[in-house]
Write an enzyme that holds these catalytic residues in place. Structure first.
Site, mmCIF file in Angstrom:
data_model
loop_
_atom_site.group_PDB
_atom_site.id
_atom_site.type_symbol
_atom_site.label_atom_id
_atom_site.label_comp_id
_atom_site.label_asym_id
_atom_site.label_seq_id
_atom_site.Cartn_x
_atom_site.Cartn_y
_atom_site.Cartn_z
ATOM 1 N N LYS A 28 57.691 112.214 58.888
ATOM 2 C CA LYS A 28 58.716 113.239 59.042
ATOM 3 C C LYS A 28 59.220 113.276 60.482
ATOM 4 C CE LYS A 28 57.768 116.731 56.360
ATOM 5 N NZ LYS A 28 56.898 117.884 56.030
ATOM 6 N N ARG A 98 55.837 122.347 60.312
ATOM 7 C CA ARG A 98 55.755 121.430 59.170
ATOM 8 C C ARG A 98 54.766 120.300 59.413
ATOM 9 N NH1 ARG A 98 61.773 119.342 58.799
ATOM 10 N NH2 ARG A 98 61.145 118.842 56.663
ATOM 11 N N GLY A 107 53.896 117.051 48.997
ATOM 12 C CA GLY A 107 53.342 118.364 48.697
ATOM 13 C C GLY A 107 51.864 118.523 49.000
ATOM 14 N N MET A 109 50.394 118.714 51.922
ATOM 15 C CA MET A 109 50.034 119.545 53.067
ATOM 16 C C MET A 109 51.039 120.659 53.244
ATOM 17 S SD MET A 109 48.385 116.792 55.550
ATOM 18 C CE MET A 109 49.901 115.985 55.715
ATOM 19 N N ARG A 352 63.130 109.822 54.288
ATOM 20 C CA ARG A 352 62.053 108.826 54.198
ATOM 21 C C ARG A 352 62.442 107.825 53.132
ATOM 22 N NH1 ARG A 352 58.031 113.253 51.559
ATOM 23 N NH2 ARG A 352 59.495 113.907 49.985
ATOM 24 N N HIS A 472 57.136 118.512 42.193
ATOM 25 C CA HIS A 472 55.896 117.834 42.547
ATOM 26 C C HIS A 472 55.465 116.834 41.473
ATOM 27 C CE1 HIS A 472 51.441 117.555 42.667
ATOM 28 N NE2 HIS A 472 51.679 117.360 43.946
ATOM 29 N N ARG A 578 38.052 79.488 27.844
ATOM 30 C CA ARG A 578 36.618 79.645 27.590
ATOM 31 C C ARG A 578 36.347 79.267 26.148
ATOM 32 N NH1 ARG A 578 38.884 84.166 29.273
ATOM 33 N NH2 ARG A 578 38.417 85.127 31.294
ATOM 34 N N GLU A 762 30.813 78.177 41.450
ATOM 35 C CA GLU A 762 30.463 79.583 41.224
ATOM 36 C C GLU A 762 29.039 79.906 41.635
ATOM 37 O OE1 GLU A 762 31.037 80.476 37.075
ATOM 38 O OE2 GLU A 762 30.519 78.451 36.480
ATOM 39 N N SER A 781 37.357 74.687 40.557
ATOM 40 C CA SER A 781 37.941 75.972 40.198
ATOM 41 C C SER A 781 36.915 77.030 40.586
ATOM 42 C CB SER A 781 38.230 76.022 38.698
ATOM 43 O OG SER A 781 38.699 77.307 38.374
ATOM 44 N N GLY A 783 34.993 80.068 40.344
ATOM 45 C CA GLY A 783 34.676 81.121 39.383
ATOM 46 C C GLY A 783 34.160 82.296 40.188
ATOM 47 N N THR A 784 35.076 83.103 40.657
ATOM 48 C CA THR A 784 34.670 84.100 41.662
ATOM 49 C C THR A 784 33.937 85.300 41.065
ATOM 50 O OG1 THR A 784 36.955 84.859 41.556
ATOM 51 C CG2 THR A 784 36.323 83.519 43.452
ATOM 52 N N ASN A 785 33.920 85.425 39.744
ATOM 53 C CA ASN A 785 33.087 86.510 39.195
ATOM 54 C C ASN A 785 31.622 86.187 39.455
ATOM 55 O OD1 ASN A 785 35.475 87.489 38.260
ATOM 56 N ND2 ASN A 785 35.109 86.952 36.115
ATOM 57 N N ASP A 786 31.217 84.999 39.026
ATOM 58 C CA ASP A 786 29.827 84.599 39.272
ATOM 59 C C ASP A 786 29.572 84.379 40.761
ATOM 60 O OD1 ASP A 786 28.068 84.548 37.046
ATOM 61 O OD2 ASP A 786 29.350 83.026 36.138
ATOM 62 N N CYS A 851 39.686 80.970 39.143
ATOM 63 C CA CYS A 851 39.870 81.459 37.777
ATOM 64 C C CYS A 851 39.123 82.756 37.517
ATOM 65 C CB CYS A 851 39.463 80.388 36.776
ATOM 66 S SG CYS A 851 37.722 79.961 36.859
ATOM 67 N N TYR A 871 46.462 76.402 43.089
ATOM 68 C CA TYR A 871 46.910 77.356 42.073
ATOM 69 C C TYR A 871 45.930 78.518 41.974
ATOM 70 C CZ TYR A 871 43.251 75.675 38.941
ATOM 71 O OH TYR A 871 42.038 75.377 38.400
HETATM 72 P P1 ADP Z 1 57.121 118.756 52.603
HETATM 73 O O1 ADP Z 1 56.366 117.802 53.419
HETATM 74 O O2 ADP Z 1 56.291 119.419 51.566
HETATM 75 O O3 ADP Z 1 58.388 118.186 52.080
HETATM 76 P P2 ADP Z 1 58.698 120.117 54.586
HETATM 77 O O4 ADP Z 1 58.137 120.279 55.924
HETATM 78 O O5 ADP Z 1 59.700 119.071 54.414
HETATM 79 O O6 ADP Z 1 57.503 119.962 53.566
HETATM 80 O O7 ADP Z 1 59.296 121.487 54.176
HETATM 81 C C1 ADP Z 1 59.675 121.763 52.861
HETATM 82 C C2 ADP Z 1 61.041 122.336 52.847
HETATM 83 O O8 ADP Z 1 61.114 123.468 53.700
HETATM 84 C C3 ADP Z 1 62.110 121.417 53.363
HETATM 85 O O9 ADP Z 1 62.578 120.558 52.386
HETATM 86 C C4 ADP Z 1 63.184 122.389 53.754
HETATM 87 O O10 ADP Z 1 63.960 122.724 52.638
HETATM 88 C C5 ADP Z 1 62.403 123.576 54.216
HETATM 89 N N1 ADP Z 1 62.389 123.563 55.681
HETATM 90 C C6 ADP Z 1 61.512 123.001 56.509
HETATM 91 N N2 ADP Z 1 61.864 123.167 57.778
HETATM 92 C C7 ADP Z 1 63.019 123.844 57.761
HETATM 93 C C8 ADP Z 1 63.910 124.315 58.764
HETATM 94 N N3 ADP Z 1 63.679 124.115 60.053
HETATM 95 N N4 ADP Z 1 65.003 124.971 58.370
HETATM 96 C C9 ADP Z 1 65.243 125.177 57.064
HETATM 97 N N5 ADP Z 1 64.471 124.786 56.088
HETATM 98 C C10 ADP Z 1 63.352 124.118 56.416
HETATM 99 MG MG MG Z 2 30.889 81.850 35.512
HETATM 100 MG MG MG Z 3 59.889 117.766 52.866
#
Ligand code: ADP
Ligand code: MG
Ligand code: MG
Length: 964
Positions: A28, A98, A107, A109, A352, A472, A578, A762, A781, A783-786, A851, A871
């Site tokens: 982020k 954040r 989601g 953290m 991202r 989520h 086999r 093997e 060949s 035979g990496t299991n054995d 194999c 191969y």
């Molecule tokens: P996550 O990692 O769960 O996506 P974020 O840190 O992106 O968490 O925050 C989740 C949401 O909170 C963002 O998508 C945004 O909509 C809102 N948010 C975070 N920071 C701000 C900010 N500075 N102003 C307005 N909305 C924010």
């Molecule tokens: Mg074998």
């Molecule tokens: Mg976010």
């Protein structure tokens, strides 16, 4: 030593960090810095590095010296840029705090919004914005988030109190009917004031102190919470499931707030620059009017589509489209964006690389090559093993028209395509425990939260009652290519009674349902699933991969059916057939092999073997036909004989009768076969040393089949493989017998067929003495299991009891992967590498492959490429995975950066040359020969006379390698 920098600022089109600094700033933070730099509208802020998180945990949850100073300096800078101060009574600066790790953990953290509000500053915000309702709404959100996330108060308490006010006061005031819903935005100022009072008293009751009125105290409280969330159970579980090891920690981003909850020209949204399900080049996303932050992600309200957003607010939408274009051109990949519109002005809050469905991964990669955004190598490198696996996930068999009509229950939002069928589970725990018993389950929830990932992972599919395509559940499931339907609002779930209703249909926990993630349809009962159609982009990309790779991909197949299947999936020959699997095919066959086993004279044994001969011949014909000219490596009988005989009295009685011997004879014979360590016992080529007639029968069958098929004009390339070899003389004895038998058949049939005789490597001894063994065997060949079992001294059958402890990062972290799934490159890999070098030192044309199961594991395949195998052989459904991995390995080896990783992969092997293959090929074959003569083996053997065979070989070997 230079002082470590703990905080990086961004704002005003400049940033101290940039997009390459994910490791330090988190995804982020790096994204915010990069977007700021390229001139996109990003609110200003600063990032506390992941290194601080690492130090925080290393120092017993204490911050490093100097951090506080750096934070306050950056805060001053932020105040300067924004012209507002934290806690200012007339125009307060508000920030979000954040989390953001180097790898995306959707989601997982915590984020706290509207920080900086106090009883006094909330009034300042109200006056400044002329919108008191908005200010109060922001404050109630803040108290709730701070109270639950930073201070650990059960969020449910806040939600309940909000609901109470909505249901009593607001409903009465608006005079709503029972069927009408009270929305969050219906709550007025007075009611929000009451709510805030209520929230503060909840806070005081649980914390024992008033809600903090000092914004700096709030800031550190929130920062502690973000760092704390790094080690929260759900985050730890997520990293485990996703195998995210060695990530230092999370960063903390402190960002000026912008407001999506300022009325109808404001809102917040999440979007993808292309459709993450199909990969189509269309703008895709959700938008919530007059809402803040997490409302979209949490799936609490069902949002509108971007097309509606465009109609509602074309100006803001246009700004977003421009950003989409800028970012795709800049990053050259599909992006996942979070944004907020404040009174018509767009702000970017996150970007991202977007998670995508497997089909989308292929389509986007191929399209982007067409658009000249990326080249083919980049396209190939972007595809992950799981993308290929995902493509082969089943779909509902559409031929079941009546069933489809009769069992249709309800439609939700099609979040992730594919189909799934399983028993309904309402809790993640239940899903996990059923899945452990190999039951297929569907996790059904109102909404999912990060606590549920374990169960989501265990389930075949996921169904939620609320949420949009970016909720989520949808985001997490998409990453896994797992079928998911969300926003199925007609679903009414009763967790306590363990049942859900749609109208008057009730579905209980344990009942089967079937999901069609491509349409959003839910069906009751168990529908038949079929393999899906592959997208056109799959063929295109795989053809690029085939052109890029340097090694061949074969398959492990025991039947003509498997062989044909594997051919369709791109196999170029069989690396392991086999033979013993064929013995179990029918009553007749198993009886014949049993008679062979209990026979006490060689004549009786030969008689039984003669019965098996036609069966084996027929099977091999089928396999040769299916492989249509490609090489087929056939392994002679391998398992210990006790595996073929009945161990119960009843079965032994029946066998005695059928074989015309006494029950006692059978019983005694079976008892004699008992071994304490069958894995290390009388099996593999040891059987042929004791009973050469078994080898003779099998070789006869192979060569007769080859002649029969060749007569039909089909090219055959039999490769007879002798398993479990430990010594060159042992192999030489069997090789002599094999050739005598094979040549006998060829003479009888008057056929000319080139065949090879080689061995499996093997046992560690075979690897150690590979140079001697290669004077006899024409191919190796692995035979990496054995080989893994014997190198590690770990029986694969018993490993389940303790190996998980070795692999668990929390417990010991001794191994990163299960060595039976992903090759132990350091140990077993070292043996392999040495064996290849030694083998090629005495036979430069030695053909080498693998194999074991590892031939279908991406990391292991890459290793095989690096050590110069010709191969890899994988089970049919893994063939595409291996094709891709081999191409990626070739691309990595070409790229300058990759050289380093090759070197480090081989570091433990302490060898200087990654180019094993080339080095060997450069040497004139003759130069090596004297070494052979020196070998004691040569002295031991009359076989030495055979050397001309090896001299003849290059011609054959060349044919094999030039064949497409
Ligand atoms: P996550 O990692 O769960 O996506 P974020 O840190 O992106 O968490 O925050 C989740 C949401 O909170 C963002 O998508 C945004 O909509 C809102 N948010 C975070 N920071 C701000 C900010 N500075 N102003 C307005 N909305 C924010
Ligand atoms: Mg074998
Ligand atoms: Mg976010």
């Amino acid at each position: 030593m230079a002082k470590t920098k703990f905080v990086y600022f961004f704002g005003n089109r400049a940033a101290e960090g940039d997009g390459t600094m994910k490791e330090l700033l988190g995804g982020k933070g790096a994204g915010l810095a990069e977007m700021t730099k390229i001139g996109l509208p990003v609110p200003s802020g600063f990032t506390i590095t992941t290194e601080v998180c690492d130090l925080y945990y290393k120092n017993g949850k204490k911050y490093p010296d100097g951090l506080k100073d750096e934070v306050s300096k950056n805060l001053k800078q932020l105040e300067k840029i924004t012209g507002k101060q934290l806690g200012n009574p007339s125009d307060p600066l508000l920030v979000s705090v954040r989390s953001g790790a180097p790898v995306s953990m959707p989601g997982m953290m915590e984020t706290i919004l509207n920080l900086g509000l106090t009883d006094i500053s909330v009034e300042g915000l109200a006056k400044k914005t002329g919108n008191r309702r908005f200010a109060l709404d922001a404050y109630r959100r803040f108290i709730m988030m701070y109270g639950s996330i930073a201070m650990g108060i059960d969020r449910e308490l806040f939600d309940r109190s909000f609901k109470d006010i909505k249901e009593s006061i607001t409903r009465r005031r608006l005079d709503l009917k029972a069927s009408q819903k009270v929305g969050d935005t219906d709550v007025n100022e007075a009611e929000l004031e009451a709510l805030i009072k209520e929230f503060k008293s909840i806070y005081k009751k649980h914390i024992g102190k008033d809600f903090p009125q000092d914004p700096v105290e709030q800031l550190w409280g929130a920062t502690n919470a973000v760092f704390g969330s790094w080690m929260a159970e759900k985050a730890v579980t997520y990293r485990k499931v996703e195998k995210l090891f060695g990530v230092k920690g999370t960063a903390v981003n402190i960002v000026q707030m912008v407001f999506g909850n300022k009325g109808d020209t404001s809102g917040t949204g999440v979007c993808f620059t292309r459709d993450p399900n199909t990969g189509e080049n269309v703008f895709y996303g959700d938008y919530l009017v007059n809402a803040q932050g997490e409302d979209v992600v949490a799936g609490i309200r069902t949002p509108i589509k971007l097309s509606e957003f465009q109609k509602k607010d074309p100006k803001a939408y246009k700004q977003l489209c421009d950003v989409r274009k800028t970012l795709e051109t800049h990053y050259k990949d599909m992006q996942d964006l979070e944004f907020t519109v404040e009174q018509g002005k767009l702000y970017m809050l996150q970007c991202r690389t977007g998670k995508r469905s497997p089909a989308a991964a292929f389509r986007i990669a191929v399209d982007m090559v067409g658009e000249k955004l990326i080249n083919k190598d980049t396209a190939i490198s972007r595809i992950r093993t799981s993308d290929i696996e995902g493509l082969f996930y089943p779909a509902i068999d559409k031929s079941q028209t009546t069933e489809l009509r009769n069992t249709f229950l309800v439609q939700g939002i099609d979040a992730v395509p594919g189909a799934a069928c399983g028993k309904v589970c309402f809790s993640a725990a239940m899903a996990e425990s059923l899945a452990e018993r190999n039951e297929r389950v569907i996790l059904v929830r109102k909404e999912t939260s990060p606590e549920d990932v374990g169960g989501m992972h265990a389930a075949q599919g996921i169904l939620t009652a609320t949420g949009g395509k970016t909720s989520h559940a949808a985001v997490v499931a998409r990453g896994w290519g797992k079928c998911c339907i969300v926003g199925c609002e007609k679903l009414s779930i009763d967790y306590d009674a363990k049942v859900f209703h749609v109208g008057n249909v009730a579905v209980k926990e344990g009942d089967f349902i079937t999901l069609d993630g491509s349409t959003g349809n839910v069906y009751v009962g168990e529908l038949k699933l079929v393999a899906p159609k592959l997208p056109a982009s799959y063929e295109t990309l795989m053809s690029w991969a085939d052109a890029a790779r340097q090694i061949k991909i074969r398959t492990n197949a025991d039947t003509p059916y498997d062989a044909e299947n594997a051919r369709k999936l791109g196999a170029e020959g069989i690396g392991l057939c086999r033979t013993e699997h064929m013995f179990f095919d029918s009553e007749e066959r198993i009886l014949a092999i049993r008679q062979m086993i209990i026979a006490d004279t060689i004549e009786a044994r030969k008689k039984a073997l003669a019965k098996l001969l036609p069966f084996q011949t027929k099977d091999f014909e089928g396999i040769f036909k299916a492989m249509d000219g490609y090489g087929v490596t056939i392994r002679l009988i391998d398992p210990p004989l006790h595996e073929f005989v009945p161990h119960d009295a009843e079965g032994q009685e029946a066998l005695a009768k059928a074989a015309g011997v006494s029950f006692e004879t059978v019983k005694e014979r079976v008892e004699k076969l008992h071994e304490a360590n069958p894995m290390l016992g009388h099996r593999g080529c040891r059987l042929a040393i004791t009973y050469p007639e078994i080898l003779e029968m099998q070789v006869s069958a192979i060569m007769t089949a080859a002649c029969n098929v060749a007569k039909k004009g089909i090219k055959v390339q039999p490769e007879i493989m002798i398993p479990l070899v430990i010594d060159a003389k042992e192999l030489s004895i069997l090789e002599t017998l094999t050739r005598k038998t094979a040549d006998g058949i060829l003479a009888k049939e008057k056929a000319k067929i080139e065949y090879k005789v080689g061995t499996m490597i093997e046992t560690p001894r075979a690897a150690l003495l590979a140079d001697e063994i290669a004077t006899v065997g024409e191919f190796f060949s692995f035979g990496t299991n054995d080989l893994t079992q014997m190198t590690m001294g770990i029986s694969r059958d018993d490993a389940g009891k303790f190996l998980p402890d070795y692999v668990s990062e929390q417990k010991t972290g001794i191994f990163r992967n299960d060595p039976f799934q992903s090759l132990d490159q350091a140990g077993v890999g070292l043996l392999i590498q040495m064996a290849i070098e030694k083998g090629r030192s005495t036979r430069p044309t030695l053909k080498v492959g693998i194999c074991g199961e590892h031939g279908g594991d991406s990391q292991s395949v890459k290793f095989c490429c690096k050590v110069g195998m010709d191969y890899v052989s994988a089970s049919p459904f893994r063939v595409p995975v291996s094709r891709l991995a081999a191409a990626q390995a070739a691309i990595e080896q070409r790229a300058p950066v990759a050289k380093k990783s090759v070197a480090s992969a081989l570091k433990t092997a302490s060898v200087k040359k990654p180019a094993v293959k080339k080095a060997v090929a450069d040497k004139p074959a003759v130069a090596k020969k004297p070494a052979v003569a020196k070998k004691p083996v040569a002295a031991k053997k009359p076989v030495a006379a055979k050397k001309p065979v090896a001299a003849k070989k290059p011609a054959v070997a060349k044919k094999v390698t030039t064949k497409k």
